[in-house]
Design a protein around this motif. Structure first.
Motif, PDB file in Angstrom:
ATOM      1  N   VAL A  34     -22.802   7.674  -9.545  1.00  0.00           N
ATOM      2  CA  VAL A  34     -23.212   7.397  -8.303  1.00  0.00           C
ATOM      3  C   VAL A  34     -24.136   6.098  -8.162  1.00  0.00           C
ATOM      4  O   VAL A  34     -24.109   5.490  -6.924  1.00  0.00           O
ATOM      5  N   MET A  35     -24.592   5.609  -8.970  1.00  0.00           N
ATOM      6  CA  MET A  35     -25.530   4.515  -9.140  1.00  0.00           C
ATOM      7  C   MET A  35     -24.812   3.362  -9.315  1.00  0.00           C
ATOM      8  O   MET A  35     -25.410   2.208  -8.895  1.00  0.00           O
ATOM      9  N   ASP A 122     -31.585  -3.033  -6.286  1.00  0.00           N
ATOM     10  CA  ASP A 122     -30.832  -1.712  -6.667  1.00  0.00           C
ATOM     11  C   ASP A 122     -31.400  -0.917  -7.805  1.00  0.00           C
ATOM     12  O   ASP A 122     -30.709  -0.166  -8.577  1.00  0.00           O
ATOM     13  N   LYS A 125     -36.303   3.462  -6.475  1.00  0.00           N
ATOM     14  CA  LYS A 125     -36.338   3.444  -4.972  1.00  0.00           C
ATOM     15  C   LYS A 125     -38.019   3.457  -4.538  1.00  0.00           C
ATOM     16  O   LYS A 125     -38.169   2.692  -3.709  1.00  0.00           O
ATOM     17  N   ASP A 148     -29.823  -2.542  -1.536  1.00  0.00           N
ATOM     18  CA  ASP A 148     -28.840  -1.233  -1.845  1.00  0.00           C
ATOM     19  C   ASP A 148     -29.643   0.060  -1.562  1.00  0.00           C
ATOM     20  O   ASP A 148     -30.771   0.073  -1.717  1.00  0.00           O
ATOM     21  N   ASN A 149     -28.823   0.951  -0.839  1.00  0.00           N
ATOM     22  CA  ASN A 149     -29.162   2.192  -0.472  1.00  0.00           C
ATOM     23  C   ASN A 149     -30.158   2.337   0.595  1.00  0.00           C
ATOM     24  O   ASN A 149     -30.963   3.297   0.459  1.00  0.00           O
ATOM     25  N   ARG A 152     -29.982   5.840   2.134  1.00  0.00           N
ATOM     26  CA  ARG A 152     -30.492   6.987   1.471  1.00  0.00           C
ATOM     27  C   ARG A 152     -29.482   8.334   1.934  1.00  0.00           C
ATOM     28  O   ARG A 152     -29.939   9.270   1.966  1.00  0.00           O
ATOM     29  N   ARG A 153     -28.314   7.938   2.051  1.00  0.00           N
ATOM     30  CA  ARG A 153     -27.301   9.079   2.643  1.00  0.00           C
ATOM     31  C   ARG A 153     -27.826   9.807   3.876  1.00  0.00           C
ATOM     32  O   ARG A 153     -27.670  10.878   4.049  1.00  0.00           O
TER      33      ARG A 153
HETATM   34  C1  DHB Z   1     -28.874   6.473  -6.553  1.00  0.00           C
HETATM   35  C2  DHB Z   1     -29.274   5.195  -6.669  1.00  0.00           C
HETATM   36  C3  DHB Z   1     -28.419   4.290  -6.381  1.00  0.00           C
HETATM   37  O1  DHB Z   1     -28.935   2.809  -6.739  1.00  0.00           O
HETATM   38  C4  DHB Z   1     -27.253   4.375  -5.655  1.00  0.00           C
HETATM   39  O2  DHB Z   1     -26.505   3.199  -5.397  1.00  0.00           O
HETATM   40  C5  DHB Z   1     -26.663   5.539  -5.198  1.00  0.00           C
HETATM   41  C6  DHB Z   1     -27.370   6.886  -5.808  1.00  0.00           C
HETATM   42  C7  DHB Z   1     -29.702   7.640  -6.850  1.00  0.00           C
HETATM   43  O3  DHB Z   1     -30.601   7.620  -7.241  1.00  0.00           O
HETATM   44  O4  DHB Z   1     -29.054   8.864  -6.364  1.00  0.00           O
END
Ligand code: DHB
Ligand code: MG
Length: 199
Positions: A34-35, A122, A125, A148-149, A152-153
Motif C-alpha cells: 500500500v506504500m 512520501d 507521516k 502524498d497521503n 490518510r484514507r
Molecule cells: C501508508 C503510507 C503511504 O505512503 C502510502 O502511500 C499508503 C499507506 C501507510 O503508512 O499506511
C-alpha cells in the motif's frame, strides 16, 4: 471513485512496462505494498516533472522505487534493494542518488544554493511538517512540492482520530492552506495529493 473508473483512468494514462513489472513485484510483498505510489499518481508525477522542466528532483521516502524518477532518500536497505535493481534496468542508476538514513538529517545537510525543481514527500507521516519546511527551503521559486497521503484514507476528517500520523498530516494540511509562500491545490488522486508551488 469507483474501482471501474479507477481502472479506466489508469488504462488511459501513460505507464511503461517496467513500472508495471515493478508494481507486480511490489504487490508480491503483501500488505506493505500500500506504500507504493499509485499508477495514476505515477503518470501525474512524470507529467508534472516534465511540465516544469525539472532537472533536479528530491524524493523523501522511496520504498521500492516506483516514484523515483528523482534523487531519492530512504531508511530501508531491504525495500530499496528492489528500487536499485529497477533503477539499473531503467537505465537511471547514474541519475538517481539514493541516500539511506533518517531523512531529516540528510535534508538538513543539503545546501539551498543548489536548489531542487521538484520535491515529492512520501515518508513517515509524523515528520511531514518538518519535511515540508525542508523541501520548501531547498526548492527554487517556481518549484513544485507534491505531498502524498494527505487524506490518510479519510481520517483527517475524523476529529476523534488522534493518531500521531493523522495529527501531523492534519496539521500540515492546515498549515499549507494558510501558507502564503505557496500556491496550493489539494487533489483527490490516490490517497490525496497536495501540490504546492513555491512562490
Ligand atoms: C501508508 C503510507 C503511504 O505512503 C502510502 O502511500 C499508503 C499507506 C501507510 O503508512 O499506511
Ligand atoms: Mg504514500
Amino acid at each position: 471513485m469507483t474501482a471501474e473508473l479507477h481502472r479506466y483512468a489508469v488504462e488511459h494514462s501513460d505507464r511503461d512496462d517496467l513500472l508495471r513489472e515493478l508494481a507486480e513485484e511490489t504487490e508480491g510483498l503483501g500488505g506493505i505494498a500500500v506504500m507504493m505510489m499509485a499508477p495514476e499518481q505515477g503518470a501525474l508525477t512524470t507529467l508534472l516533472v516534465r511540465a516544469i522542466g525539472a532537472r533536479r528532483a528530491l524524493e523523501v521516502g522511496t520504498f521500492t522505487g516506483y516514484g523515483a524518477i528523482s534523487l531519492a532518500l530512504d531508511v530501508s536497505e531491504e525495500w530499496t534493494a528492489i528500487a536499485r535493481r529497477y533503477f539499473e534496468r531503467a537505465g537511471l542508476s547514474d541519475r538517481i542518488e539514493l541516500r539511506l538514513g533518517p531523512a531529516l538529517e540528510t535534508l538538513s545537510g543539503l545546501d539551498a544554493d543548489d536548489p531542487f525543481d521538484f520535491a515529492f514527500i512520501d515518508a513517515d507521516k509524523e515528520s511531514y511538517p518538518a519535511y515540508y519546511e525542508e523541501a520548501l527551503r531547498l526548492l527554487r521559486p517556481g518549484g513544485l512540492i507534491a505531498i502524498d497521503n494527505v487524506f490518510r484514507r479519510g481520517t483527517v476528517l475524523d476529529p476523534d482520530d488522534r493518531e500521531p500520523a493523522t495529527l501531523a498530516v492534519r496539521e500540515l494540511n492546515d498549515r499549507i492552506a494558510a501558507d502564503d509562500r505557496v500556491l496550493t491545490a489539494m487533489i483527490g488522486v490516490a490517497d490525496g495529493i497536495t501540490l504546492a508551488l513555491k512562490l
